[in-house]
Design a protein around this motif. Structure first.
Motif, PDB file in Angstrom:
ATOM      1  N   ARG A 279      -0.995   3.587   5.590  1.00 58.32           N
ATOM      2  CA  ARG A 279      -0.331   2.280   5.610  1.00 58.32           C
ATOM      3  C   ARG A 279      -0.242   1.699   7.028  1.00 58.32           C
ATOM      4  O   ARG A 279      -0.516   0.516   7.234  1.00 58.32           O
ATOM      5  CB  ARG A 279       1.058   2.386   5.008  1.00 58.32           C
ATOM      6  CG  ARG A 279       1.786   1.052   4.983  1.00 58.32           C
ATOM      7  CD  ARG A 279       3.210   1.180   4.510  1.00 58.32           C
ATOM      8  NE  ARG A 279       3.244   1.517   3.100  1.00 58.32           N
ATOM      9  CZ  ARG A 279       4.274   2.102   2.501  1.00 58.32           C
ATOM     10  NH1 ARG A 279       5.345   2.440   3.191  1.00 58.32           N
ATOM     11  NH2 ARG A 279       4.241   2.360   1.219  1.00 58.32           N
ATOM     12  N   ALA A 280       0.132   2.520   8.004  1.00 60.09           N
ATOM     13  CA  ALA A 280       0.274   2.018   9.377  1.00 60.09           C
ATOM     14  C   ALA A 280      -1.059   1.521   9.924  1.00 60.09           C
ATOM     15  O   ALA A 280      -1.123   0.469  10.574  1.00 60.09           O
ATOM     16  CB  ALA A 280       0.861   3.095  10.276  1.00 60.09           C
ATOM     17  N   ALA A 281      -2.128   2.248   9.665  1.00 59.63           N
ATOM     18  CA  ALA A 281      -3.457   1.833  10.139  1.00 59.63           C
ATOM     19  C   ALA A 281      -3.919   0.571   9.416  1.00 59.63           C
ATOM     20  O   ALA A 281      -4.562  -0.296  10.021  1.00 59.63           O
ATOM     21  CB  ALA A 281      -4.457   2.965   9.947  1.00 59.63           C
ATOM     22  N   ILE A 282      -3.591   0.440   8.139  1.00 55.71           N
ATOM     23  CA  ILE A 282      -3.945  -0.758   7.384  1.00 55.71           C
ATOM     24  C   ILE A 282      -3.184  -1.956   7.946  1.00 55.71           C
ATOM     25  O   ILE A 282      -3.752  -3.040   8.128  1.00 55.71           O
ATOM     26  CB  ILE A 282      -3.690  -0.547   5.873  1.00 55.71           C
ATOM     27  CG1 ILE A 282      -4.695   0.479   5.321  1.00 55.71           C
ATOM     28  CG2 ILE A 282      -3.758  -1.863   5.112  1.00 55.71           C
ATOM     29  CD1 ILE A 282      -4.392   0.979   3.919  1.00 55.71           C
ATOM     30  N   ARG A 283      -1.901  -1.781   8.266  1.00 57.91           N
ATOM     31  CA  ARG A 283      -1.114  -2.854   8.895  1.00 57.91           C
ATOM     32  C   ARG A 283      -1.783  -3.299  10.195  1.00 57.91           C
ATOM     33  O   ARG A 283      -1.979  -4.489  10.432  1.00 57.91           O
ATOM     34  CB  ARG A 283       0.302  -2.400   9.174  1.00 57.91           C
ATOM     35  CG  ARG A 283       1.149  -3.450   9.905  1.00 57.91           C
ATOM     36  CD  ARG A 283       2.532  -2.963  10.288  1.00 57.91           C
ATOM     37  NE  ARG A 283       3.335  -2.690   9.111  1.00 57.91           N
ATOM     38  CZ  ARG A 283       3.676  -1.459   8.680  1.00 57.91           C
ATOM     39  NH1 ARG A 283       3.292  -0.388   9.357  1.00 57.91           N
ATOM     40  NH2 ARG A 283       4.391  -1.304   7.593  1.00 57.91           N
ATOM     41  N   SER A 284      -2.162  -2.337  11.034  1.00 56.25           N
ATOM     42  CA  SER A 284      -2.816  -2.649  12.307  1.00 56.25           C
ATOM     43  C   SER A 284      -4.127  -3.389  12.102  1.00 56.25           C
ATOM     44  O   SER A 284      -4.445  -4.326  12.843  1.00 56.25           O
ATOM     45  CB  SER A 284      -3.069  -1.372  13.106  1.00 56.25           C
ATOM     46  OG  SER A 284      -1.863  -0.779  13.489  1.00 56.25           O
ATOM     47  N   MET A 285      -4.889  -2.970  11.091  1.00 56.76           N
ATOM     48  CA  MET A 285      -6.148  -3.646  10.785  1.00 56.76           C
ATOM     49  C   MET A 285      -5.899  -5.111  10.475  1.00 56.76           C
ATOM     50  O   MET A 285      -6.571  -5.998  11.007  1.00 56.76           O
ATOM     51  CB  MET A 285      -6.841  -2.959   9.609  1.00 56.76           C
ATOM     52  CG  MET A 285      -8.123  -3.653   9.154  1.00 56.76           C
ATOM     53  SD  MET A 285      -8.683  -3.101   7.516  1.00 56.76           S
ATOM     54  CE  MET A 285      -7.453  -3.867   6.444  1.00 56.76           C
TER      55      MET A 285
ATOM     56  N   TYR B   6       0.833  -1.204   0.000  1.00 52.87           N
ATOM     57  CA  TYR B   6       0.000   0.000   0.000  1.00 52.87           C
ATOM     58  C   TYR B   6       0.870   1.258   0.000  1.00 52.87           C
ATOM     59  O   TYR B   6       1.936   1.284   0.611  1.00 52.87           O
ATOM     60  CB  TYR B   6      -0.898   0.032   1.238  1.00 52.87           C
ATOM     61  CG  TYR B   6      -1.967  -1.029   1.244  1.00 52.87           C
ATOM     62  CD1 TYR B   6      -3.254  -0.755   0.799  1.00 52.87           C
ATOM     63  CD2 TYR B   6      -1.690  -2.319   1.683  1.00 52.87           C
ATOM     64  CE1 TYR B   6      -4.236  -1.736   0.800  1.00 52.87           C
ATOM     65  CE2 TYR B   6      -2.667  -3.307   1.688  1.00 52.87           C
ATOM     66  CZ  TYR B   6      -3.935  -3.008   1.240  1.00 52.87           C
ATOM     67  OH  TYR B   6      -4.901  -3.977   1.241  1.00 52.87           O
ATOM     68  N   SER B   7       0.372   2.323  -0.620  1.00 53.07           N
ATOM     69  CA  SER B   7       1.038   3.618  -0.531  1.00 53.07           C
ATOM     70  C   SER B   7       0.859   4.150   0.895  1.00 53.07           C
ATOM     71  O   SER B   7      -0.021   3.694   1.634  1.00 53.07           O
ATOM     72  CB  SER B   7       0.454   4.599  -1.549  1.00 53.07           C
ATOM     73  OG  SER B   7      -0.895   4.897  -1.238  1.00 53.07           O
ATOM     74  N   GLU B   8       1.684   5.104   1.282  1.00 52.34           N
ATOM     75  CA  GLU B   8       1.618   5.683   2.634  1.00 52.34           C
ATOM     76  C   GLU B   8       0.240   6.254   2.954  1.00 52.34           C
ATOM     77  O   GLU B   8      -0.213   6.191   4.091  1.00 52.34           O
ATOM     78  CB  GLU B   8       2.671   6.779   2.802  1.00 52.34           C
ATOM     79  CG  GLU B   8       4.054   6.264   3.067  1.00 52.34           C
ATOM     80  CD  GLU B   8       4.210   5.551   4.406  1.00 52.34           C
ATOM     81  OE1 GLU B   8       3.478   5.868   5.370  1.00 52.34           O
ATOM     82  OE2 GLU B   8       5.070   4.667   4.474  1.00 52.34           O
TER      83      GLU B   8
ATOM     84  N   MET C 280      -4.370   1.152  -8.236  1.00 49.47           N
ATOM     85  CA  MET C 280      -2.915   1.229  -8.091  1.00 49.47           C
ATOM     86  C   MET C 280      -2.389   2.546  -8.653  1.00 49.47           C
ATOM     87  O   MET C 280      -2.942   3.108  -9.583  1.00 49.47           O
ATOM     88  CB  MET C 280      -2.231   0.108  -8.880  1.00 49.47           C
ATOM     89  CG  MET C 280      -2.859  -1.244  -8.800  1.00 49.47           C
ATOM     90  SD  MET C 280      -2.759  -1.949  -7.175  1.00 49.47           S
ATOM     91  CE  MET C 280      -3.728  -3.429  -7.429  1.00 49.47           C
ATOM     92  N   ARG C 281      -1.264   2.972  -8.060  1.00 47.13           N
ATOM     93  CA  ARG C 281      -0.510   4.092  -8.605  1.00 47.13           C
ATOM     94  C   ARG C 281       0.954   3.855  -8.255  1.00 47.13           C
ATOM     95  O   ARG C 281       1.269   3.564  -7.095  1.00 47.13           O
ATOM     96  CB  ARG C 281      -0.984   5.416  -8.016  1.00 47.13           C
ATOM     97  CG  ARG C 281      -0.335   6.614  -8.721  1.00 47.13           C
ATOM     98  CD  ARG C 281      -0.870   7.977  -8.275  1.00 47.13           C
ATOM     99  NE  ARG C 281      -2.321   8.018  -8.187  1.00 47.13           N
ATOM    100  CZ  ARG C 281      -2.989   8.270  -7.055  1.00 47.13           C
ATOM    101  NH1 ARG C 281      -2.363   8.500  -5.929  1.00 47.13           N
ATOM    102  NH2 ARG C 281      -4.306   8.309  -7.059  1.00 47.13           N
ATOM    103  N   ASN C 282       1.812   3.942  -9.244  1.00 51.02           N
ATOM    104  CA  ASN C 282       3.250   3.752  -9.040  1.00 51.02           C
ATOM    105  C   ASN C 282       3.572   2.419  -8.349  1.00 51.02           C
ATOM    106  O   ASN C 282       4.432   2.347  -7.471  1.00 51.02           O
ATOM    107  CB  ASN C 282       3.847   4.911  -8.255  1.00 51.02           C
ATOM    108  CG  ASN C 282       3.677   6.230  -8.968  1.00 51.02           C
ATOM    109  OD1 ASN C 282       3.793   6.310 -10.188  1.00 51.02           O
ATOM    110  ND2 ASN C 282       3.378   7.275  -8.218  1.00 51.02           N
ATOM    111  N   GLY C 283       2.851   1.372  -8.734  1.00 50.41           N
ATOM    112  CA  GLY C 283       3.131   0.043  -8.216  1.00 50.41           C
ATOM    113  C   GLY C 283       2.655  -0.223  -6.804  1.00 50.41           C
ATOM    114  O   GLY C 283       3.020  -1.235  -6.204  1.00 50.41           O
ATOM    115  N   LYS C 284       1.823   0.666  -6.248  1.00 53.07           N
ATOM    116  CA  LYS C 284       1.289   0.506  -4.891  1.00 53.07           C
ATOM    117  C   LYS C 284      -0.232   0.602  -4.912  1.00 53.07           C
ATOM    118  O   LYS C 284      -0.816   1.288  -5.755  1.00 53.07           O
ATOM    119  CB  LYS C 284       1.831   1.594  -3.948  1.00 53.07           C
ATOM    120  CG  LYS C 284       3.325   1.571  -3.749  1.00 53.07           C
ATOM    121  CD  LYS C 284       3.740   0.422  -2.869  1.00 53.07           C
ATOM    122  CE  LYS C 284       5.228   0.502  -2.542  1.00 53.07           C
ATOM    123  NZ  LYS C 284       5.691  -0.647  -1.795  1.00 53.07           N
ATOM    124  N   ILE C 285      -0.868  -0.062  -3.955  1.00 56.54           N
ATOM    125  CA  ILE C 285      -2.315   0.050  -3.797  1.00 56.54           C
ATOM    126  C   ILE C 285      -2.602   1.399  -3.137  1.00 56.54           C
ATOM    127  O   ILE C 285      -2.073   1.698  -2.063  1.00 56.54           O
ATOM    128  CB  ILE C 285      -2.861  -1.088  -2.921  1.00 56.54           C
ATOM    129  CG1 ILE C 285      -2.556  -2.450  -3.551  1.00 56.54           C
ATOM    130  CG2 ILE C 285      -4.368  -0.911  -2.696  1.00 56.54           C
ATOM    131  CD1 ILE C 285      -2.759  -3.616  -2.609  1.00 56.54           C
TER     132      ILE C 285
END
Length: 117
Positions: free
Chosen positions: A43-49, A26-28, A91-96
């Motif tokens: 990204r940090a909140a998605i990781r926590s999820m 994921y993008s930041e 996606m943008r620049n290879g990231k979700i």
């Protein structure tokens, strides 16, 4: 990597229960919006999820189909218990940058013996 390649890698990391690896895709400033819940931003909140979800249920994503449309991919999935859903990844620049998922939360909670909110 194509959008399909990124979703295929997402599935591999999801099935491995790899929250850190998933977050790297994921993008930041990405947003993950599972329509049964409030959007998760960053990204940090998605990781926590993902960490929380992996600790509460044994989840497996079985791919039915991945449809690639340039910078967007659609994932049709099912799990071993019979739940089905779909997700859309931008996606943008290879990231979700944006993900939206549709699935039946009540069925998921019942199948995994989790409390119904």
């Amino acid at each position: 990597m194509t959008a399909k390649d990124i979703v295929e890698e997402w599935v591999r990391r999801f099935n491995a229960g790899d929250a850190d690896g998933l977050a790297e895709l994921y993008s930041e400033d990405a947003v993950n919006h599972q329509v049964t819940q409030d959007p998760v931003e960053g990204r940090a909140a998605i990781r926590s999820m993902f960490q929380q979800e992996f600790s509460s249920a044994d989840m497996t994503c079985l791919v039915e189909a991945i449809h690639d449309a340039g910078d967007v991919a659609a994932l049709e999935w099912r799990d071993p218990l019979g739940l089905r859903g779909c997700g859309f990844f931008t996606m943008r620049n290879g990231k979700i940058t944006f993900q939206r998922g549709y699935w039946d939360k009540l069925s998921f909670l019942k199948m995994h013996g989790l409390p119904i909110e």
